[in-house]
Enzyme design. Structure first.
Site, PDB file in Angstrom:
ATOM      1  N   ALA A  56      45.131  26.720  57.203  1.00 27.78           N
ATOM      2  CA  ALA A  56      45.216  26.995  55.771  1.00 27.78           C
ATOM      3  C   ALA A  56      46.699  27.120  55.421  1.00 27.78           C
ATOM      4  O   ALA A  56      47.415  27.901  56.053  1.00 27.78           O
ATOM      5  CB  ALA A  56      44.476  28.283  55.442  1.00 27.78           C
ATOM      6  N   VAL A  82      47.671  29.722  60.151  1.00 31.56           N
ATOM      7  CA  VAL A  82      48.488  29.596  58.941  1.00 31.56           C
ATOM      8  C   VAL A  82      49.384  28.369  59.064  1.00 31.56           C
ATOM      9  O   VAL A  82      50.030  28.161  60.101  1.00 31.56           O
ATOM     10  CB  VAL A  82      49.339  30.872  58.724  1.00 31.56           C
ATOM     11  CG1 VAL A  82      50.278  30.691  57.532  1.00 31.56           C
ATOM     12  CG2 VAL A  82      48.432  32.082  58.523  1.00 31.56           C
ATOM     13  N   LYS A  83      49.396  27.572  58.009  1.00 35.33           N
ATOM     14  CA  LYS A  83      50.232  26.370  58.016  1.00 35.33           C
ATOM     15  C   LYS A  83      51.479  26.619  57.185  1.00 35.33           C
ATOM     16  O   LYS A  83      51.381  27.046  56.020  1.00 35.33           O
ATOM     17  CB  LYS A  83      49.435  25.239  57.358  1.00 35.33           C
ATOM     18  CG  LYS A  83      49.377  23.945  58.111  1.00 35.33           C
ATOM     19  CD  LYS A  83      48.390  23.041  57.399  1.00 35.33           C
ATOM     20  CE  LYS A  83      48.551  21.633  57.845  1.00 35.33           C
ATOM     21  NZ  LYS A  83      47.695  20.732  57.056  1.00 35.33           N
ATOM     22  N   THR A  84      52.645  26.350  57.779  1.00 32.12           N
ATOM     23  CA  THR A  84      53.896  26.492  57.027  1.00 32.12           C
ATOM     24  C   THR A  84      54.651  25.169  57.092  1.00 32.12           C
ATOM     25  O   THR A  84      54.549  24.436  58.082  1.00 32.12           O
ATOM     26  CB  THR A  84      54.803  27.610  57.601  1.00 32.12           C
ATOM     27  OG1 THR A  84      55.227  27.232  58.920  1.00 32.12           O
ATOM     28  CG2 THR A  84      54.094  28.950  57.669  1.00 32.12           C
TER      29      THR A  84
END
Ligand code: E4P
Length: 229
Positions: A56, A82-84
């Protein structure tokens, strides 16, 4: 090679997850927008259907807000990753979240140098975009080869190579030959992997020949395999 599905379409996810071949899911802001659904509602539903990693993506661009968003996203379910983005702030966020035990997928990677930085920042996954590189006339698969080679040279790098922006079956085959850890695959490409005209032709011939025998396969084996005339 692990297969993630690159979609936020829950109907597609349910259908493909039933094959038992889906190890995880990746989403991005464009895919969430395409689903037309509330971010948190759709993420919760995906995480219930697929027990593996579900990426996400944060939408802020500065460190403080990315970190805040990342922590909120991580609370949605235990399997959220978590996608950064691969920016200075994105990698600072990756380092902080990773140090806190939250898995991070660093996205929008277009060079080996960027992949090295992501590994040093503790990313669980690096997402090189092969299709978008191919679109520019560069060789997306060459980037996968470079990253796999570099990561293999450093056993203390624990970042998995997640082949992203996959456009066709060839991207999967070539990445698998290189030993990439994961491919995130659009539903249509995963379905295309099953297909071969000789499979269809061969199956048609087998079924036609079988029909001529008048037999069926029943619980009682040979004794009850012949249909009554
Ligand atoms: C995956 O994490 C990426 O968001 C995705 O593969 C991008 O694919 P696209 O280039 O087809 O949009």
């Amino acid at each position: 090679m692990k297969f993630f599905i690159d979609t936020a379409d829950i109907a597609e996810i349910r259908d493909l997850a039933a094959t038992g071949l889906v190890d995880g899911i990746t989403t991005n802001p464009s895919l969430i927008a395409k689903s037309g659904r509330d971010l948190f509602e759709v993420l919760k539903e995906i995480c219930e259907v697929v027990p593996g990693p579900v990426s996400a993506e944060v939408t802020a661009i500065d460190f403080d807000d990315m970190l805040r968003e990342g922590r909120i996203l991580a609370k949605v379910a235990d399997n959220i990753v978590v996608k950064t983005p691969l920016t200075v702030d994105g990698l600072k966020t990756c380092k902080t979240l990773s140090d806190d035990g939250i898995k991070v997928n660093v996205t929008l990677c277009f060079s080996a140098a960027q992949a090295i930085l992501a590994a040093k920042a503790g990313a669980a996954y690096i997402s090189p975009f092969v299709g978008r590189l191919d679109d520019t006339g560069a060789d997306g698969l060459q980037l996968i080869a470079e990253i796999v080679e570099i990561y293999n040279a450093y056993p203390n790098f624990h970042t998995e190579v997640l082949v992203a922006s996959v456009r066709h079956v060839g991207h999967i085959i070539e990445s698998a030959k290189m030993g990439a850890d994961v491919a995130t695959i659009p539903p249509a490409v995963l379905r295309a992997m099953y297909k071969h005209p000789l499979t269809d032709k061969g199956l048609d011939a087998f079924l036609a020949d079988w029909a001529k025998t008048g037999q069926t396969i029943g619980d009682a084996g040979g004794k009850e395999t012949r249909r009554s005339a």
